[in-house]
Design an enzyme around this catalytic site. Structure first.
Site, PDB file in Angstrom:
ATOM      1  N   LYS A 184      23.268  89.487  73.496  1.00  0.00           N
ATOM      2  CA  LYS A 184      24.588  89.220  72.991  1.00  0.00           C
ATOM      3  C   LYS A 184      24.617  89.378  71.601  1.00  0.00           C
ATOM      4  O   LYS A 184      23.941  89.821  70.751  1.00  0.00           O
ATOM      5  CB  LYS A 184      25.025  87.486  73.328  1.00  0.00           C
ATOM      6  CG  LYS A 184      24.955  87.216  74.881  1.00  0.00           C
ATOM      7  CD  LYS A 184      25.981  87.771  75.784  1.00  0.00           C
ATOM      8  CE  LYS A 184      25.582  87.905  77.101  1.00  0.00           C
ATOM      9  NZ  LYS A 184      25.560  86.609  77.918  1.00  0.00           N
TER      10      LYS A 184
HETATM   11  C1  LIG Z   1      25.508  85.706  79.173  1.00  0.00           C
HETATM   12  C2  LIG Z   1      26.534  85.316  79.898  1.00  0.00           C
HETATM   13  C3  LIG Z   1      26.600  83.893  80.345  1.00  0.00           C
HETATM   14  C4  LIG Z   1      25.485  83.106  80.467  1.00  0.00           C
HETATM   15  O1  LIG Z   1      25.071  82.798  79.150  1.00  0.00           O
HETATM   16  P1  LIG Z   1      23.407  82.166  79.290  1.00  0.00           P
HETATM   17  O2  LIG Z   1      23.265  82.032  77.761  1.00  0.00           O
HETATM   18  O3  LIG Z   1      22.675  83.605  79.470  1.00  0.00           O
HETATM   19  O4  LIG Z   1      23.189  81.249  79.970  1.00  0.00           O
HETATM   20  C5  LIG Z   1      27.825  83.350  80.877  1.00  0.00           C
HETATM   21  N1  LIG Z   1      29.231  84.282  81.031  1.00  0.00           N
HETATM   22  C6  LIG Z   1      29.024  85.339  80.589  1.00  0.00           C
HETATM   23  C7  LIG Z   1      30.241  86.315  80.663  1.00  0.00           C
HETATM   24  C8  LIG Z   1      28.011  86.123  79.829  1.00  0.00           C
HETATM   25  O5  LIG Z   1      27.969  87.289  79.885  1.00  0.00           O
END
Ligand SMILES: *Cc1c(COP(=O)(O)O)cnc(C)c1O
Length: 388
Positions: A184
């Site tokens: 991210k």
């Molecule tokens: C990465 C992501 C999540 C989940 O996040 P985690 O930290 O991996 O649990 C939820 N929604 C979207 C759109 C994502 O890209």
């Protein structure tokens, strides 16, 4: 596999390492003053009243849906073109995720009109995803929510730092959820954040994160309390000080790194925009995106599998965002979903190709990937001509 250009990479250095060492030496490892500082700075950055750090983006989404009081029979509308956690977190509460279509191949965000079509007397909330870090039409979504008295949850996992009509993404709906997973825009390895301006929801969120308890170990350590009550069925979704320390450093680099992402996207567009066998969504966009991923759409007739294989041979990693949720085995079986129910999402699900994008990518990397795309198109198109 050693990539010449990976899909994503982390801007992580000495400052993060030093911050982690400092926490380890302090011997206070779970939620404490570093986490409090992380929450405070994140809230300040977003200009939002409350921010709660949690174990993951999925934990953030689960709590966000849980505190709305959703139960069996309730419905929450969300996109199908998203990571599965968006819909899973609705399902965890017993409610039913109702999947909506995207706007168009040029705007991969959930269509407000598709949301409208799905509203029933059982609808309790709309969960939007700011796809790729590009804000969706929040004015229209908020207008619909207001008219039908629905909550709005923002899955802002792609969009820390993005803005829409002068507000930070994540602060427009009732609750905003962020993920700090490793790919991210800012990361803590695993981690997440829940934000809200609603004091009542904030109280519940805070308790749900830690077993529904009224006080934390940290409060007791500080001498503020010596016992606790349990007033809700909560979870252990806490973050630890090690990850909060990384988050603080990452947050300080976020603006600069989002700017760099923007420059890379502009450079990509310069190289790729004239190619006729590939099209680029989000040529037009709302507000200020966070440029989380760089999606493209292959022209019909080009095999995505072959395309990715060719890119991989040149050392370029590529991916797909996303295989639509309604086409996953679990969801298809559970709800008897059929082919064609979300036509625009399905087309994009088949043709989308995500190219590498990360702030430490050099201009030369962007040029290398763009050349690799050009060469791949040429080789696949000439092969196709030979066959026909
Ligand atoms: C990465 C992501 C999540 C989940 O996040 P985690 O930290 O991996 O649990 C939820 N929604 C979207 C759109 C994502 O890209």
């Amino acid at each position: 596999m050693k990539w010449r250009v990976p899909l994503a990479d982390i801007d992580l250095g000495q400052n993060e390492i030093a911050a982690v060492l400092k926490v380890l030496k302090s011997k206070w490892l779970t939620m404490g003053n570093v986490t409090e500082e992380f929450e405070k700075q994140f809230a300040n950055y977003l200009e939002v009243k409350y921010a709660f750090a949690v174990a993951s983006g999925t934990a953030a989404l689960h709590i966000a849906h849980q505190v709305l009081g959703l139960t069996k029979g309730d419905e929450v509308i969300c996109p199908s073109l998203t990571f599965v956690a968006t819909a899973n977190s609705i399902l965890y509460t017993g409610a039913t995720p109702i999947l909506a279509d995207i706007t168009s191949p040029g705007d991969l965000n959930m269509s407000p009109e598709s949301v409208l079509e799905q509203i029933t007397s059982r609808t309790k909330a709309i969960t939007v995803v700011q796809c790729g870090g590009y804000p969706c039409n929040m004015d229209r979504i908020m207008e619909i929510a207001k008219r039908y008295h629905l909550y709005v949850i923002e899955d802002a996992a792609h969009a820390p730092g993005a803005e829409y009509t002068g507000k930070k993404i994540g602060t427009i709906g009732d609750i905003g959820c962020f993920s700090f997973f490793s790919n991210k825009n800012m990361t803590t390895g695993e981690g997440g954040m829940i934000v809200t301006n609603n004091g009542q929801l904030a109280e519940k969120i805070k308790r749900m994160r830690s077993h529904g308890m009224t006080t934390l170990t940290w409060d007791r350590h500080k001498g503020h309390a010596f016992t606790y009550d349990v007033v809700d069925l909560g979870y252990n979704y806490r973050i630890d000080e090690i990850r909060s320390a990384i988050g603080l450093i990452q947050l300080n680099k976020l603006n600069e790194n989002n700017e760099r992402r923007k420059t890379i996207v502009q450079l990509y567009r310069k190289y790729l925009e004239s190619m006729s066998d590939i099209s680029l969504p989000f040529t037009e966009y709302r507000g200020k995106p966070s440029f989380h991923i760089f999606p493209s759409l292959l022209k019909e007739g080009i095999s995505r599998k072959d395309f990715i294989r060719e890119l991989n041979k040149k050392g370029v990693q590529a991916s797909v965002h996303y295989p639509p949720i309604h086409q996953f085995t679990y969801y298809k079986k559970k709800y008897n979903y059929t082919e064609g129910m979300l036509p625009k999402t399905e087309i994009v699900g088949k043709r989308e190709l995500t190219l590498p994008l990360y702030p430490t990518m050099s201009d030369a990397d962007v040029s290398y990937v763009s050349n690799a795309v050009q060469e791949t198109i040429e080789s696949l198109v000439s092969k196709r001509k030979c066959v026909s």
